[in-house]
Enzyme design. Structure first.
Site, PDB file in Angstrom:
ATOM      1  N   GLU A 120       1.279  -0.451  -5.160  1.00 29.80           N
ATOM      2  CA  GLU A 120       0.350   0.638  -5.437  1.00 29.80           C
ATOM      3  C   GLU A 120       1.197   1.909  -5.431  1.00 29.80           C
ATOM      4  O   GLU A 120       1.502   2.456  -4.380  1.00 29.80           O
ATOM      5  CB  GLU A 120      -0.754   0.717  -4.379  1.00 29.80           C
ATOM      6  N   ASP A 160       0.816  -1.209   0.000  1.00 32.21           N
ATOM      7  CA  ASP A 160       0.000   0.000   0.000  1.00 32.21           C
ATOM      8  C   ASP A 160       0.853   1.262   0.000  1.00 32.21           C
ATOM      9  O   ASP A 160       1.912   1.321   0.625  1.00 32.21           O
ATOM     10  CB  ASP A 160      -0.892  -0.020   1.253  1.00 32.21           C
TER      11      ASP A 160
END
Length: 651
Positions: A376, A323
């Site tokens: 990401e 993330d």
């Protein structure tokens, strides 16, 4: 309730928890199985069952383990330093699986605080905050066949279609107080559904223990503990095992970019900024009110890298989606001038975070090259999915955030104005092969007032559904692996709400079910058609045929290997039906209409080409042959080159 040995001196007569080799590796920051020596390890010492406790707190003046087994008394089981490692250790007899515990630390500042275990395998259900002793050994896996074959499933040439899931809101048991499904219920219902829909993988929003439901898991306090919200650790393994039995991979959303300030967590752990930076210009995320790991500290990097290995080894997870990588790469991320500290060369790149990500990817791929890591990463940082030895970050894949932003901007426009922004649908191909990309429509696109995928689409109700069907077909036929958030597959009308289940009632309505059937068929077509996946990450797998800005139409070819049938995709992003629409094709013969988003079964008007068209020797679009089509409004047609005799059933 677990009981301890009544003699408080007896634990100190036990053998040390850490071996000399453990101490050496911890000091060096290279202990790849850190979870096997730190935390709470159920064991037997000198024929006595109990639990070994070990915690890193180098600046603490005193550390004790407290729990329901000693009345939370900090004098009952004091811990001893393990050499110069900064680790404190103790063995407590008769403490077994299920015991509650914390560490009582007298910090460098003299203050006493109780902390959850940074390497704890279990935790109480929030808002309770104690760690829980969990014996995670002895699980009987049944996934040997999957584990041996998954390297192929993760190859760039393989079809990868990911269903992103928030476990707490996929389905709920309203006959049982509205609770989320358990890991074991999900192992049956979720996995059966994903298999039916044809996805190759599921990606779980973070399951590392977290205190606040509203963070969706993105503010973890227990990186080594599967959240108890859905069951204990072995039952989480049941979910993974069930997925593997159906040939479905399981990816975990992993959060090494920040952690919350909750008093029982890592913040100011031993009275100092141990895991985080002391200076808020380096150690505090203004966007999320969270703390940033000190990636320059050897022990912190070891803690995080070992955690990545832990999930892959202990829970047989098939990969990690990391993330908010951009927030790690740049020291000035979301900071104004004067609010950040430059690197040693005066720049904005976070050298320490870059080194950590390279170290983590090297460690996990070195341990098992069949896994996959995904970044990401929302900027154009170079080499995210390039090998570390070539100067890259070492990820297997990267989310294509630029593709997502551009194409959604286009689709949200009234078709009258789309011709002015035609480049939003064509420009992404210019950099589509600079990384190993995944095309993501994630949870972030259907929350915080952004509206559902259906609500983003312009027009009347029929046009909204037609637009969405066309967009999904465009997504599935463009280069790149696929990711779709739960509920988007049936065009959920509302934004995602983490406090309730998906709108399964809407899913059964004809128009919504039509979108779901389309996504299922797109997954099947994508998996079974090499031209749509074999060269997802190679420029040779894609070619423009026509690109008509004035009509808002696109036509492109997808190619696989030499023996693979080519695919032609024609997109019409206006509500105008186009008759006698001529498109050049790279080969003569019969072109089967393998998919038409206007088909009645999907909720369309059933306008099409009667199963396919034969190419004629009429040059067009730079090709010697072409076909003439009926191109329905707001639609995508997929043609696959077939042998006409075989199509007609002739010998």
């Amino acid at each position: 309730m677990s009981q301890s040995d009544p003699d408080p001196k007896r634990p100190q007569t036990m053998p040390p928890v850490l071996t000399d080799f453990d101490k050496y590796l911890i000091g060096e920051g290279t202990h790849k199985q850190l979870w096997r020596v730190l935390g709470a390890q159920v064991s037997t010492e000198l024929d006595m069952p109990g639990t070994r406790f070990a915690v890193w707190a180098p600046n603490a003046q005193r550390v004790s383990v407290v729990g329901d087994f000693n009345g939370w008394d900090g004098t009952a089981h004091p811990m001893q330093p393990a050499g110069e490692t900064g680790v404190w250790e103790v063995f407590v007899p008769n403490v077994t699986d299920g015991a509650l515990y914390k560490y009582e630390l007298v910090g460098a500042d003299g203050a006493t605080q109780h902390k959850a275990d940074p390497v704890g395998f279990g935790a109480q259900h929030p808002p309770e905050q104690a760690s829980v002793v969990r014996d995670i050994t002895g699980y009987g896996w049944h996934d040997d066949e999957w584990m041996k074959s998954r390297a192929t499933a993760h190859d760039r040439a393989s079809p990868i279609s990911i269903y992103e899931v928030h476990l707490g809101s996929w389905r709920r048991r309203y006959d049982d107080g509205g609770r989320p499904l358990s890991y074991r219920e999900l192992a049956r219902d979720l996995i059966d559904y994903v298999a039916y829909m044809g996805f190759t993988h599921i990606e779980l929003l973070p399951v590392s223990e977290y205190p606040f439901d509203g963070s969706w898991g993105y503010q973890p306090v227990g990186l080594y503990a599967p959240t108890i919200r859905f069951g204990p650790p072995h039952e989480f393994r049941d979910l993974v095992d069930a997925a593997h039995a159906k040939g479905i991979g399981v990816l975990l959303d992993w959060v090494p970019g920040h952690f919350p300030t909750d008093a029982h967590g890592l913040a100011h752990f031993d009275g100092t900024a141990l895991y985080e930076h002391a200076d808020p210009k380096e150690g505090f995320h203004q966007d999320w009110n969270t703390l940033i790991y000190n990636y320059g500290r050897t022990e912190v990097r070891n803690y995080l890298s070992a955690n990545a290995l832990y999930w892959l080894e202990e829970y047989h997870l098939d990969g990690l989606r990391v993330d908010a990588v951009a927030s790690m790469l740049y020291r000035d991320y979301s900071r104004a001038e004067g609010e950040w500290i430059p690197n040693k060369d005066g720049g904005r790149e976070n050298y320490e975070a870059i080194a950590f990500l390279q170290e983590m990817n090297t460690a996990v791929y070195g341990a098992d090259p069949s896994i996959m890591t995904v970044a990401e990463e929302s900027t154009s940082f170079p080499g995210v999915s390039q090998p570390v030895h070539n100067g890259g970050l070492g990820f297997g894949y990267k989310w294509n955030m630029g593709w997502m932003n551009d194409t959604l901007r286009y689709m949200e426009k009234d078709p009258i104005y789309r011709s002015h922004d035609h480049h939003l649908m064509t420009f992404p191909i210019d950099w589509a092969f600079s990384e190993n990309f995944i095309l993501p429509i994630s949870h972030d696109e259907v929350v915080h007032g952004k509206g559902s995928m259906l609500a983003k689409m312009p027009g009347n109700e029929w046009e909204k559904f037609a637009n969405l069907r066309a967009y999904y077909a465009y997504m599935w036929t463009m280069p790149g692996k696929k990711l779709l958030f739960m509920g988007c597959e049936f065009a959920q009308p509302e934004e995602w709400n983490h406090d309730a289940e998906l709108n399964w009632g809407a899913a059964e309505q004809p128009a919504h079910n039509g979108v779901r059937q389309l996504v299922r068929d797109l997954n099947t077509l994508y998996r079974e058609t090499p031209a749509l996946h074999a060269k997802d990450c190679e420029a040779g797998g894609f070619a423009w045929i026509s690109n008509d800005q004035s009509q808002s139409t696109l036509a492109y070819a997808r190619y696989g290997g030499l023996i693979d049938a080519p695919v032609i995709v024609i997109c019409n992003f206006t509500p105008v039906e186009r008759l006698d629409f001529r498109v050049g094709v790279p080969k003569e013969g019969f072109w089967e209409e393998a998919l038409n988003t206007d088909a009645k079964t999907y909720g369309g008007g059933n306008r099409g080409n009667l199963g396919g068209v034969a190419a004629t020797a009429t040059p067009h679009d730079g090709h010697e042959h072409s076909v003439t089509l009926t191109l329905p409004p707001l639609s995508v047609i997929v043609l696959v080159q077939r042998d006409e005799k075989k199509h007609k059933g002739e010998v």
